[in-house]
Enzyme design. Sequence first.
Site, mmCIF file in Angstrom:
data_model
loop_
_atom_site.group_PDB
_atom_site.id
_atom_site.type_symbol
_atom_site.label_atom_id
_atom_site.label_comp_id
_atom_site.label_asym_id
_atom_site.label_seq_id
_atom_site.Cartn_x
_atom_site.Cartn_y
_atom_site.Cartn_z
ATOM 1 N N HIS A 1 57.849 107.331 -12.473
ATOM 2 C CA HIS A 1 58.906 106.409 -12.891
ATOM 3 C C HIS A 1 58.252 105.211 -13.577
ATOM 4 O O HIS A 1 57.039 105.099 -13.639
ATOM 5 C CB HIS A 1 59.665 105.885 -11.665
ATOM 6 C CG HIS A 1 60.496 106.906 -10.948
ATOM 7 N ND1 HIS A 1 61.860 106.869 -10.938
ATOM 8 C CD2 HIS A 1 60.148 107.993 -10.210
ATOM 9 C CE1 HIS A 1 62.329 107.879 -10.227
ATOM 10 N NE2 HIS A 1 61.306 108.586 -9.766
ATOM 11 N N GLU B 1 63.145 105.313 -18.555
ATOM 12 C CA GLU B 1 61.756 105.023 -18.184
ATOM 13 C C GLU B 1 60.809 105.811 -19.093
ATOM 14 O O GLU B 1 60.070 106.693 -18.661
ATOM 15 C CB GLU B 1 61.576 105.329 -16.690
ATOM 16 C CG GLU B 1 62.500 104.445 -15.849
ATOM 17 C CD GLU B 1 62.654 104.853 -14.383
ATOM 18 O OE1 GLU B 1 61.968 105.785 -13.958
ATOM 19 O OE2 GLU B 1 63.470 104.226 -13.678
ATOM 20 N N ARG C 1 70.186 105.116 -17.505
ATOM 21 C CA ARG C 1 69.337 105.552 -16.386
ATOM 22 C C ARG C 1 69.758 106.915 -15.818
ATOM 23 O O ARG C 1 68.940 107.748 -15.451
ATOM 24 C CB ARG C 1 69.444 104.481 -15.292
ATOM 25 C CG ARG C 1 68.933 104.866 -13.909
ATOM 26 C CD ARG C 1 69.153 103.682 -12.976
ATOM 27 N NE ARG C 1 69.010 103.992 -11.581
ATOM 28 C CZ ARG C 1 67.918 103.759 -10.851
ATOM 29 N NH1 ARG C 1 66.852 103.247 -11.425
ATOM 30 N NH2 ARG C 1 67.878 104.040 -9.576
ATOM 31 N N HIS D 1 64.776 109.280 -14.381
ATOM 32 C CA HIS D 1 65.568 108.148 -14.888
ATOM 33 C C HIS D 1 65.307 108.036 -16.394
ATOM 34 O O HIS D 1 64.167 107.824 -16.823
ATOM 35 C CB HIS D 1 65.181 106.853 -14.180
ATOM 36 C CG HIS D 1 65.638 106.829 -12.751
ATOM 37 N ND1 HIS D 1 64.906 106.269 -11.734
ATOM 38 C CD2 HIS D 1 66.778 107.317 -12.179
ATOM 39 C CE1 HIS D 1 65.576 106.398 -10.590
ATOM 40 N NE2 HIS D 1 66.712 107.034 -10.833
ATOM 41 N N GLU E 1 55.469 104.100 -9.919
ATOM 42 C CA GLU E 1 56.171 103.243 -10.881
ATOM 43 C C GLU E 1 55.088 102.766 -11.841
ATOM 44 O O GLU E 1 54.209 101.997 -11.457
ATOM 45 C CB GLU E 1 56.825 102.032 -10.196
ATOM 46 C CG GLU E 1 57.960 102.361 -9.240
ATOM 47 C CD GLU E 1 59.294 102.658 -9.943
ATOM 48 O OE1 GLU E 1 59.350 102.541 -11.194
ATOM 49 O OE2 GLU E 1 60.246 103.002 -9.234
#
Length: 422
Positions: free
Chosen positions: A311, A182, A242, A179, A385
């Site tokens: 991410h 990020e 994204r 993405h 994440e």
Amino acid sequence: MRLYLTVFALLVAVHCEELFNVDQVLRIQAESENYTEVLKELEKNVDWGLDFWTHGFSTERPVDFRVPNTSLCAVKDFLRENNITFTVMINNVQELLDKERAEMVSNAEIKHKTKSFNFAAYNNLETIYSFMDTLVASHPNLISKVKIGSTYENRPMYVLKFSTGGEKRPAIWIDAGIHAREWVSHASAVWIADRIATDFKENRAPVPSILSKMDIFLMIVANPDGYVFSHISSRPFHRLWRKSRCVTSNPNCPGVDLNRNWDAEFSGPGGSDDPCREDYRGPSAQSEIEVKNIADFITSHGNFKSFMTLHSYSQLLMYPYAYSGTNAPDQPELHDVATQANKALYSWHSTIYKVGSIFHTIEQASGASVDWAYQRGIKYSFAFELRDTGKYGFLLPADQIVSTARETWLALKYIMQYVCDR
Ligand SMILES: [Zn+2]
């Protein structure tokens, strides 16, 4: 009375316009099912141009979304009318973007003067690719650069291979930046690449022993086209991109969410068939060249034992499944490994992560890379994440890159060692 109300409405309208000449990020903590219904209504209204920073609606975690300044008044009114409590997570998106841009300019100047790579900075694709070349040149007996294909816009896709020899040894896959927006994931991967090389060179455990048995493949930029686009200008529309950059069936809405395009329950719930949505899955499984290149590479190698993808944001360490709430067959072990990795991560800066399956921790997602890897027998599949939990979201200040990378490295190292021991 009627007139009074009209005048009041006009005043509010004028007031709104004065207040909101910048985009804001709003946060809603859903307290009941009623919230979910209202959020779905909000999401349906494409005219407002909302940009959801989190996906899936549940009472478990907050929903964050950027509201363009032109819609702020209407959206806030809509929320108040529906008795939905919200907070302003980022008051002025442009201010953060300007700060980030200014930092990048000054970091580029420092780099130019000192001729050294700055790990505490966000770098563009060209700089990251030249860093990779320098790293390979300084460690020719350990690192090689493998081109696994090209992107939709014909940019090369590179993987760094760390290997002490042998053919198709058991291997670990780590990717970042599927993405585009990020950025801390790319920046952390850069730091981690350097750290693997240094630890090997200085004989710091456990890297040499891991590399005596296994290879590590690290892809710093999994979505180069999207990443380049996110650097074009400091306007939110670009920086917060994204998806990939391919043409879709809707000429106004390019790009596919590359983490909904894998051949793992493709087209199930948790992915959209609308090209204008952030989670647009694409026309068919692995239709996107970037996903196909990675999938083909991993499949033809045939000996990957672990698949990890970086991410941001939310501070989560997750394992399959994403597509279903059913426990993966290896759920107890994966949960245990993730919990131990999380302890290692926490030991550095006391950063708190949540551990769980993607479905239960974040949202239902079909066509996700970790499910694909797991279903193809790569048991130790994890998704991270990274920082933060929402103060800055995707616009994490560059002075947090190194500490983010360091703590992530401790978790990665734990997982790699665990996999190697088996
Ligand atoms: Zn992501």
